[in-house]
Design a protein around this motif. Structure first.
Motif, mmCIF file in Angstrom:
data_model
loop_
_atom_site.group_PDB
_atom_site.id
_atom_site.type_symbol
_atom_site.label_atom_id
_atom_site.label_comp_id
_atom_site.label_asym_id
_atom_site.label_seq_id
_atom_site.Cartn_x
_atom_site.Cartn_y
_atom_site.Cartn_z
ATOM 1 N N VAL A 136 53.496 39.903 53.614
ATOM 2 C CA VAL A 136 52.583 39.336 52.797
ATOM 3 C C VAL A 136 52.967 38.597 51.480
ATOM 4 C CG1 VAL A 136 50.143 39.778 51.571
ATOM 5 C CG2 VAL A 136 50.634 41.182 53.362
ATOM 6 N N SER A 137 52.708 37.469 51.210
ATOM 7 C CA SER A 137 52.992 36.966 50.082
ATOM 8 C C SER A 137 51.898 36.669 48.912
ATOM 9 C CB SER A 137 54.008 35.701 50.081
ATOM 10 O OG SER A 137 53.309 34.602 51.094
ATOM 11 N N LEU A 138 51.836 36.533 47.840
ATOM 12 C CA LEU A 138 50.803 36.504 47.013
ATOM 13 C C LEU A 138 51.192 35.325 45.931
ATOM 14 C CD1 LEU A 138 48.223 37.375 45.451
ATOM 15 C CD2 LEU A 138 49.460 38.754 44.116
ATOM 16 N N VAL A 139 50.238 34.274 45.937
ATOM 17 C CA VAL A 139 50.420 33.176 45.044
ATOM 18 C C VAL A 139 49.229 33.068 44.096
ATOM 19 C CG1 VAL A 139 50.549 30.653 44.986
ATOM 20 C CG2 VAL A 139 51.585 31.773 47.108
ATOM 21 N N ASP A 140 49.538 33.297 42.916
ATOM 22 C CA ASP A 140 48.487 33.587 41.855
ATOM 23 C C ASP A 140 48.501 32.454 40.815
ATOM 24 O OD1 ASP A 140 46.317 34.005 40.222
ATOM 25 O OD2 ASP A 140 46.859 36.269 40.033
ATOM 26 N N ASP A 141 48.086 31.308 40.768
ATOM 27 C CA ASP A 141 48.304 30.190 39.772
ATOM 28 C C ASP A 141 46.978 30.159 38.772
ATOM 29 O OD1 ASP A 141 46.133 29.299 41.468
ATOM 30 O OD2 ASP A 141 47.248 27.167 41.814
ATOM 31 N N ARG A 142 46.292 31.400 38.431
ATOM 32 C CA ARG A 142 45.424 31.197 37.576
ATOM 33 C C ARG A 142 45.906 31.215 36.140
ATOM 34 N NH1 ARG A 142 42.733 36.627 37.365
ATOM 35 N NH2 ARG A 142 44.850 37.561 38.310
ATOM 36 N N PRO A 143 45.013 30.526 35.212
ATOM 37 C CA PRO A 143 45.751 30.255 34.035
ATOM 38 C C PRO A 143 45.965 31.501 33.132
ATOM 39 C CG PRO A 143 43.443 29.700 34.040
ATOM 40 C CD PRO A 143 43.898 29.747 35.358
ATOM 41 N N THR A 144 47.085 31.794 32.334
ATOM 42 C CA THR A 144 47.211 32.858 31.549
ATOM 43 C C THR A 144 46.887 32.553 30.307
ATOM 44 O OG1 THR A 144 49.687 32.319 31.237
ATOM 45 C CG2 THR A 144 49.217 33.800 33.270
ATOM 46 N N ASP A 145 45.626 32.549 29.812
ATOM 47 C CA ASP A 145 45.096 32.398 28.516
ATOM 48 C C ASP A 145 44.594 33.489 27.895
ATOM 49 O OD1 ASP A 145 43.181 32.301 30.183
ATOM 50 O OD2 ASP A 145 42.499 30.697 29.849
ATOM 51 N N GLY A 146 44.623 34.483 28.375
ATOM 52 C CA GLY A 146 44.062 35.843 27.669
ATOM 53 C C GLY A 146 42.624 36.001 27.905
ATOM 54 N N LEU A 147 41.868 35.233 28.765
ATOM 55 C CA LEU A 147 40.641 35.360 29.330
ATOM 56 C C LEU A 147 40.508 36.007 30.663
ATOM 57 C CD1 LEU A 147 39.213 31.783 28.301
ATOM 58 C CD2 LEU A 147 39.194 33.782 26.772
ATOM 59 N N ARG A 148 39.491 36.945 30.714
ATOM 60 C CA ARG A 148 39.309 37.622 31.816
ATOM 61 C C ARG A 148 37.757 37.042 32.557
ATOM 62 N NH1 ARG A 148 41.526 42.774 32.549
ATOM 63 N NH2 ARG A 148 40.462 42.441 34.683
ATOM 64 N N LEU A 149 37.883 37.274 33.729
ATOM 65 C CA LEU A 149 36.711 36.691 34.641
ATOM 66 C C LEU A 149 35.690 37.714 34.599
ATOM 67 C CD1 LEU A 149 38.806 35.451 37.969
ATOM 68 C CD2 LEU A 149 38.012 34.142 35.937
ATOM 69 N N PRO A 150 34.506 37.283 34.824
ATOM 70 C CA PRO A 150 33.454 38.272 34.937
ATOM 71 C C PRO A 150 33.633 39.419 36.116
ATOM 72 C CG PRO A 150 32.749 36.209 34.935
ATOM 73 C CD PRO A 150 33.776 35.787 34.924
ATOM 74 N N ALA A 151 33.344 40.628 35.627
ATOM 75 C CA ALA A 151 33.387 41.741 36.467
ATOM 76 C C ALA A 151 32.998 41.474 37.797
ATOM 77 C CB ALA A 151 33.150 43.250 35.943
ATOM 78 N N PRO A 152 32.007 40.997 38.130
ATOM 79 C CA PRO A 152 31.571 40.885 39.449
ATOM 80 C C PRO A 152 32.373 39.751 40.406
ATOM 81 C CG PRO A 152 29.562 40.579 38.151
ATOM 82 C CD PRO A 152 30.860 40.715 37.083
ATOM 83 N N VAL A 153 33.007 38.846 39.596
ATOM 84 C CA VAL A 153 33.785 37.860 40.139
ATOM 85 C C VAL A 153 35.077 38.408 40.709
ATOM 86 C CG1 VAL A 153 35.029 35.661 39.935
ATOM 87 C CG2 VAL A 153 32.588 35.896 39.204
ATOM 88 N N GLU A 154 35.697 39.342 39.515
ATOM 89 C CA GLU A 154 36.856 40.043 40.089
ATOM 90 C C GLU A 154 36.879 40.800 41.127
ATOM 91 O OE1 GLU A 154 39.595 41.355 37.190
ATOM 92 O OE2 GLU A 154 39.503 39.681 35.802
ATOM 93 N N LEU A 155 35.779 41.692 41.068
ATOM 94 C CA LEU A 155 35.400 42.774 42.202
ATOM 95 C C LEU A 155 35.152 42.004 43.659
ATOM 96 C CD1 LEU A 155 34.959 45.666 43.380
ATOM 97 C CD2 LEU A 155 32.347 45.324 42.613
ATOM 98 N N ALA A 156 34.455 40.783 43.516
ATOM 99 C CA ALA A 156 34.348 40.230 45.011
ATOM 100 C C ALA A 156 35.567 39.644 45.335
ATOM 101 C CB ALA A 156 33.462 39.091 44.638
ATOM 102 N N ALA A 159 53.962 35.477 58.755
ATOM 103 C CA ALA A 159 53.491 35.537 57.330
ATOM 104 C C ALA A 159 52.186 35.458 57.157
ATOM 105 C CB ALA A 159 54.510 34.440 56.669
ATOM 106 N N VAL A 160 51.658 36.156 55.876
ATOM 107 C CA VAL A 160 50.494 36.352 55.588
ATOM 108 C C VAL A 160 50.167 35.823 54.192
ATOM 109 C CG1 VAL A 160 48.163 37.507 55.088
ATOM 110 C CG2 VAL A 160 49.574 38.053 57.206
ATOM 111 N N THR A 161 49.694 34.832 53.803
ATOM 112 C CA THR A 161 49.694 34.216 52.513
ATOM 113 C C THR A 161 48.213 34.381 51.678
ATOM 114 O OG1 THR A 161 51.155 32.631 53.296
ATOM 115 C CG2 THR A 161 49.765 32.363 50.901
ATOM 116 N N VAL A 162 48.548 34.895 50.538
ATOM 117 C CA VAL A 162 47.241 35.141 49.715
ATOM 118 C C VAL A 162 47.397 34.248 48.399
ATOM 119 C CG1 VAL A 162 45.886 36.778 48.182
ATOM 120 C CG2 VAL A 162 46.799 37.270 50.271
#
Length: 420
Positions: free
Chosen positions: A291-311, A331-334
């Motif tokens: 497995v490989s993880l590709v996370d290109d979310r912005p690192t601006d100190g803001l958090r997503l709503p809890a329901p979105v993160e849980l889903a 290979a599995v890619t996330v």
């Protein structure tokens, strides 16, 4: 076979609330009025001393009016029409006060039990008749005492018709309130049923997502340990089995604790967030996935709503579980991406699609249903299925899971634990 209901006939059918008891009550009213009228006639108590028709003629309107009392609820229009003729005829005899009193009851019943149109028209007609009688006798007698005749006429027809209107309006308002209360109770029961169904579906998704990953790894590695006669492989498989058994047991205990503990002062359990994806991917690698993880979310100190993160976390977790159970070697890619207008979080998990060698765990399809439900609850989109990827070796088909979850970024101060 259920017998057919009789035709309504020329007269309105008796309302459901008018049963045999009510009909007997009308008969008692009619007989009581007739008996009292006969008694007053026998002792010579009449309303006047001379009329065109003398003697026993006063009994004819009285008997007719008593007969109409028996029809006051079942046929109110007929009772009022015939009763009006009877009370007019009574004025040409010595007159009976009981006949007039029974007529007032017939007027009252015609407004109360008649059609809505009759209930509106009868009081207006009574007022017009009272005015006409007053003006007519004023023109005839040319004395102020003629006004008393108009007042008496109003007391006989206007007063009972107005009373009937008031009682009818009160009953209709009570019926409307009763219907509103029944509808409110029905809506409350529907809401309760929907809430219970939604809660059961939520708990089913949580139970599946938390435990299925560990049980799938246990099933695959136990099958490998049984099928391969290699002590080293067997020992490694048993280690993975033990690790997933302990983790699965801990998840089950946490979920059972949440279900049993109904106190309001307990600390809320922290829901999984996207910060735990690294640990989730590491566990998948331990279970044998590449497995490989590709996370290109912005690192601006803001958090997503809890329901979105849980889903998003549960969708990745279930996708890795499905890859462990069904994916071909490879290979599995996330991938996680955040952006767009309106802003949304996209989760994409790709894994090799095709037949695989070695043990595989059975699937029920509940995982795909749960992922779709999670996206739908957030008004997002979900799709999953095989598709050829241009960059795959030899155009090899890949199984692709893609979810789009609408978001509204919130500050870090808004984050907090929620019960999954």
């Amino acid at each position: 076979m259920r017998p057919s209901s009789p035709s309504p006939g020329p007269w309105p059918r008796l309302p459901s609330f008018l049963g045999a008891e009510t009909q007997r009550l009308d008969l008692v009213i009619a007989l009581s009025g007739l008996s009292l009228g006969l008694l007053m006639w026998a002792i010579g108590l009449n309303t006047t001393t001379f009329r065109l028709l003398d003697g026993a003629w006063v009994l004819v309107p009285m008997v007719v009016m008593a007969a109409m009392e028996t029809q006051r609820r079942t046929r109110p229009s007929l009772a009022l029409a015939v009763g009006t003729v009877a009370v007019i005829a009574d004025q040409f005899t010595r007159g009976s006060l009981i006949t007039v009193v029974m007529f007032t009851d017939v007027v009252y019943a015609a407004v109360l039990y008649g059609s809505p149109t009759a209930a509106r028209r009868i009081p207006v007609r009574c007022v017009l008749i009272s005015v006409a009688v007053t003006l007519g006798f004023l023109a005839w007698f040319r004395t102020p005492e003629a006004i008393l005749i108009g007042v008496a006429t109003a007391l006989v027809c206007v007063a009972p018709s107005t009373t009937g209107v008031l009682v009818r309006n009160h009953r209709e308002m009570a019926s409307a309130e009763r219907l509103r209360a029944e509808q409110t109770a029905l809506l409350a029961e529907i809401d309760r049923t929907q809430a219970v169904t939604a809660e059961r579906a939520r708990m089913a998704r949580e139970l599946h997502d938390m435990v299925a990953n560990h049980l799938s790894a246990i099933a695959i590695h136990s099958t490998a340990a049984l099928s391969l006669d290699d002590p080293r492989t067997t020992r490694s498989a048993l280690g993975v089995i033990r690790e997933n058994s302990v983790a699965g047991l801990a998840e089950m205990r946490r979920l059972i604790g949440l279900l049993r503990d109904s106190s309001d002062d307990r600390e809320p359990a922290a829901a999984p967030t996207l910060d735990g994806l690294e640990a989730l991917v590491a566990t998948a690698r331990t279970n044998g996935l590449e497995v490989s993880l590709v996370d290109d979310r912005p690192t601006d100190g803001l958090r997503l709503p809890a329901p979105v993160e849980l889903a998003a976390y549960r969708i990745v977790q279930e996708s890795l579980t499905n890859a462990l159970k069904h994916a071909a070697p490879g290979a599995v890619t996330v991938e996680l991406h955040q952006g767009g207008r309106p802003p949304e979080l996209t989760v994409t998990v790709t894994s090799p699609h095709g037949d695989r060698d070695g043990p595989r765990a059975p699937g029920s399809g509940a995982g795909l249903v749960g992922m779709r439900e999670r996206a739908t609850l957030l008004h997002g989109a979900f799709e999953a299925g095989p598709e050829p990827l241009p960059d795959a070796p030899g155009g090899r088909p890949m199984w692709r899971v893609h979810a789009s979850l609408p978001i509204e970024a919130v500050g870090t101060s808004d984050q907090g634990g929620t019960t999954p």
